[in-house]
Motif scaffolding. Sequence first.
Motif, mmCIF file in Angstrom:
data_model
loop_
_atom_site.group_PDB
_atom_site.id
_atom_site.type_symbol
_atom_site.label_atom_id
_atom_site.label_comp_id
_atom_site.label_asym_id
_atom_site.label_seq_id
_atom_site.Cartn_x
_atom_site.Cartn_y
_atom_site.Cartn_z
ATOM 1 N N MET A 1 0.830 -1.183 0.000
ATOM 2 C CA MET A 1 0.000 0.000 0.000
ATOM 3 C C MET A 1 0.863 1.231 0.000
ATOM 4 O O MET A 1 1.908 1.261 0.607
ATOM 5 C CB MET A 1 -0.876 0.045 1.248
ATOM 6 N N GLY A 2 0.374 2.295 -0.630
ATOM 7 C CA GLY A 2 1.099 3.545 -0.647
ATOM 8 C C GLY A 2 1.051 4.216 0.694
ATOM 9 O O GLY A 2 0.153 4.011 1.498
ATOM 10 N N GLY A 3 2.019 5.087 0.979
ATOM 11 C CA GLY A 3 2.114 5.746 2.268
ATOM 12 C C GLY A 3 1.001 6.722 2.541
ATOM 13 O O GLY A 3 0.473 6.776 3.638
ATOM 14 N N GLY A 4 0.574 7.515 1.553
ATOM 15 C CA GLY A 4 -0.403 8.565 1.802
ATOM 16 C C GLY A 4 -1.841 8.119 1.717
ATOM 17 O O GLY A 4 -2.720 8.717 2.300
ATOM 18 N N GLY A 5 -2.118 7.035 1.019
ATOM 19 C CA GLY A 5 -3.491 6.628 0.776
ATOM 20 C C GLY A 5 -4.171 5.954 1.958
ATOM 21 O O GLY A 5 -5.370 6.039 2.124
ATOM 22 N N SER A 6 -3.400 5.244 2.805
ATOM 23 C CA SER A 6 -4.020 4.488 3.891
ATOM 24 C C SER A 6 -4.630 5.398 4.945
ATOM 25 O O SER A 6 -5.633 5.046 5.556
ATOM 26 C CB SER A 6 -3.004 3.534 4.510
ATOM 27 N N GLY A 7 -4.079 6.553 5.190
ATOM 28 C CA GLY A 7 -4.612 7.483 6.184
ATOM 29 C C GLY A 7 -5.919 8.105 5.761
ATOM 30 O O GLY A 7 -6.692 8.579 6.600
ATOM 31 N N ALA A 8 -6.204 8.095 4.483
ATOM 32 C CA ALA A 8 -7.450 8.688 3.989
ATOM 33 C C ALA A 8 -8.661 7.848 4.359
ATOM 34 O O ALA A 8 -9.780 8.339 4.374
ATOM 35 C CB ALA A 8 -7.372 8.872 2.473
ATOM 36 N N TRP A 9 -8.464 6.595 4.677
ATOM 37 C CA TRP A 9 -9.575 5.702 5.027
ATOM 38 C C TRP A 9 -9.991 5.841 6.484
ATOM 39 O O TRP A 9 -11.109 5.469 6.839
ATOM 40 C CB TRP A 9 -9.207 4.256 4.729
ATOM 41 N N LEU A 10 -9.127 6.355 7.346
ATOM 42 C CA LEU A 10 -9.438 6.454 8.769
ATOM 43 C C LEU A 10 -10.685 7.294 9.047
ATOM 44 O O LEU A 10 -11.584 6.827 9.756
ATOM 45 C CB LEU A 10 -8.236 6.973 9.552
ATOM 46 N N PRO A 11 -10.814 8.521 8.494
ATOM 47 C CA PRO A 11 -12.054 9.279 8.735
ATOM 48 C C PRO A 11 -13.293 8.559 8.220
ATOM 49 O O PRO A 11 -14.351 8.603 8.853
ATOM 50 C CB PRO A 11 -11.842 10.593 7.976
ATOM 51 N N LEU A 12 -13.160 7.865 7.092
ATOM 52 C CA LEU A 12 -14.285 7.113 6.528
ATOM 53 C C LEU A 12 -14.702 5.979 7.460
ATOM 54 O O LEU A 12 -15.891 5.753 7.688
ATOM 55 C CB LEU A 12 -13.910 6.584 5.147
ATOM 56 N N LEU A 13 -13.734 5.272 8.015
ATOM 57 C CA LEU A 13 -14.034 4.180 8.948
ATOM 58 C C LEU A 13 -14.671 4.702 10.235
ATOM 59 O O LEU A 13 -15.619 4.097 10.756
ATOM 60 C CB LEU A 13 -12.767 3.391 9.259
ATOM 61 N N ILE A 14 -14.173 5.815 10.750
ATOM 62 C CA ILE A 14 -14.757 6.415 11.953
ATOM 63 C C ILE A 14 -16.186 6.838 11.668
ATOM 64 O O ILE A 14 -17.106 6.566 12.452
ATOM 65 C CB ILE A 14 -13.904 7.604 12.443
ATOM 66 N N PHE A 15 -16.403 7.492 10.541
ATOM 67 C CA PHE A 15 -17.745 7.944 10.177
ATOM 68 C C PHE A 15 -18.683 6.750 10.012
ATOM 69 O O PHE A 15 -19.818 6.775 10.486
ATOM 70 C CB PHE A 15 -17.699 8.781 8.891
ATOM 71 N N ALA A 16 -18.216 5.679 9.375
ATOM 72 C CA ALA A 16 -19.046 4.480 9.193
ATOM 73 C C ALA A 16 -19.409 3.870 10.540
ATOM 74 O O ALA A 16 -20.554 3.442 10.751
ATOM 75 C CB ALA A 16 -18.314 3.460 8.322
ATOM 76 N N GLY A 17 -18.480 3.852 11.473
ATOM 77 C CA GLY A 17 -18.761 3.333 12.809
ATOM 78 C C GLY A 17 -19.795 4.164 13.550
ATOM 79 O O GLY A 17 -20.714 3.626 14.178
ATOM 80 N N VAL A 18 -19.663 5.480 13.468
ATOM 81 C CA VAL A 18 -20.631 6.379 14.116
ATOM 82 C C VAL A 18 -22.013 6.198 13.498
ATOM 83 O O VAL A 18 -23.019 6.123 14.213
ATOM 84 C CB VAL A 18 -20.160 7.851 14.022
ATOM 85 N N MET A 19 -22.080 6.125 12.182
ATOM 86 C CA MET A 19 -23.381 5.970 11.514
ATOM 87 C C MET A 19 -24.009 4.612 11.837
ATOM 88 O O MET A 19 -25.225 4.527 12.034
ATOM 89 C CB MET A 19 -23.244 6.149 9.999
ATOM 90 N N ALA A 20 -23.208 3.562 11.931
ATOM 91 C CA ALA A 20 -23.742 2.251 12.308
ATOM 92 C C ALA A 20 -24.315 2.307 13.723
ATOM 93 O O ALA A 20 -25.387 1.764 13.989
ATOM 94 C CB ALA A 20 -22.650 1.182 12.217
ATOM 95 N N TRP A 21 -23.618 2.983 14.612
ATOM 96 C CA TRP A 21 -24.107 3.153 15.986
ATOM 97 C C TRP A 21 -25.424 3.924 15.997
ATOM 98 O O TRP A 21 -26.353 3.571 16.714
ATOM 99 C CB TRP A 21 -23.044 3.880 16.804
ATOM 100 N N ARG A 22 -25.502 4.984 15.197
ATOM 101 C CA ARG A 22 -26.719 5.812 15.149
ATOM 102 C C ARG A 22 -27.885 5.030 14.547
ATOM 103 O O ARG A 22 -29.008 5.146 15.010
ATOM 104 C CB ARG A 22 -26.479 7.082 14.324
ATOM 105 N N PHE A 23 -27.658 4.262 13.500
ATOM 106 C CA PHE A 23 -28.726 3.466 12.893
ATOM 107 C C PHE A 23 -29.233 2.391 13.858
ATOM 108 O O PHE A 23 -30.399 2.032 13.843
ATOM 109 C CB PHE A 23 -28.254 2.798 11.590
ATOM 110 N N ARG A 24 -28.342 1.898 14.708
ATOM 111 C CA ARG A 24 -28.708 0.868 15.674
ATOM 112 C C ARG A 24 -29.749 1.376 16.669
ATOM 113 O O ARG A 24 -30.642 0.647 17.064
ATOM 114 C CB ARG A 24 -27.448 0.423 16.414
ATOM 115 N N SER A 25 -29.627 2.622 17.074
ATOM 116 C CA SER A 25 -30.538 3.181 18.079
ATOM 117 C C SER A 25 -31.587 4.104 17.444
ATOM 118 O O SER A 25 -32.027 5.059 18.061
ATOM 119 C CB SER A 25 -29.739 3.937 19.132
ATOM 120 N N LEU A 26 -31.979 3.787 16.230
ATOM 121 C CA LEU A 26 -32.887 4.640 15.464
ATOM 122 C C LEU A 26 -34.257 4.808 16.105
ATOM 123 O O LEU A 26 -34.806 5.900 16.113
ATOM 124 C CB LEU A 26 -33.044 4.047 14.060
#
Length: 171
Positions: free
Chosen positions: A1-26
């Motif tokens: 994997m390239g050095g700069g590209g892997s860090g770009a996924w971290l905000p996406l993963l955090i956001f996906a986790g938060v949204m999954a949590w929010r959908f769970r308690s809908l």
Amino acid sequence: MGGGGSGAWLPLLIFAGVMAWRFRSLEKARLLRLPLLWIAPAIVTAAVSVALYGMPPSLLGWAALAAGLAIGGGIGMQRSRLMRLHVEGEGDEARVMMRQSPLALLLLLAVFAARRMILPGGMTVGAGHPAANAQIMTDAMLGFVLGMVLVSRLILWQRARAMVAAHITDS
């Protein structure tokens, strides 16, 4: 994997986790504390003010901030109108309860997806310097967040106050 590209996924993963949590308690209703609705707008306003003081925008940056404020305000208004509110109790015991709307969460997902599509390749505004373009995009995002939080909380407060005053049981 390239050095700069892997860090770009971290905000996406955090956001996906938060949204999954929010959908769970809908379907869970939670208390909407009217006296505390001002806290998030105050914190966001202070943070945006500090950011703008630390790096004052150019004329184009102020325009981007205003545009972001208007767009964020429109999305915040729509999101707050999608929230499901109801009043429980009578008289002084009346409490406004809020349930997250699936459409409100989908709206946030759409905004996040649009931001992810615009920002990576959309950092060039004209033939300007990349750092200046990044600053203009930052100003626009600051305005967007400020507008969304301010208008969202204002609309929730207005709806809840009207419901308590008229003792509407569902909105």
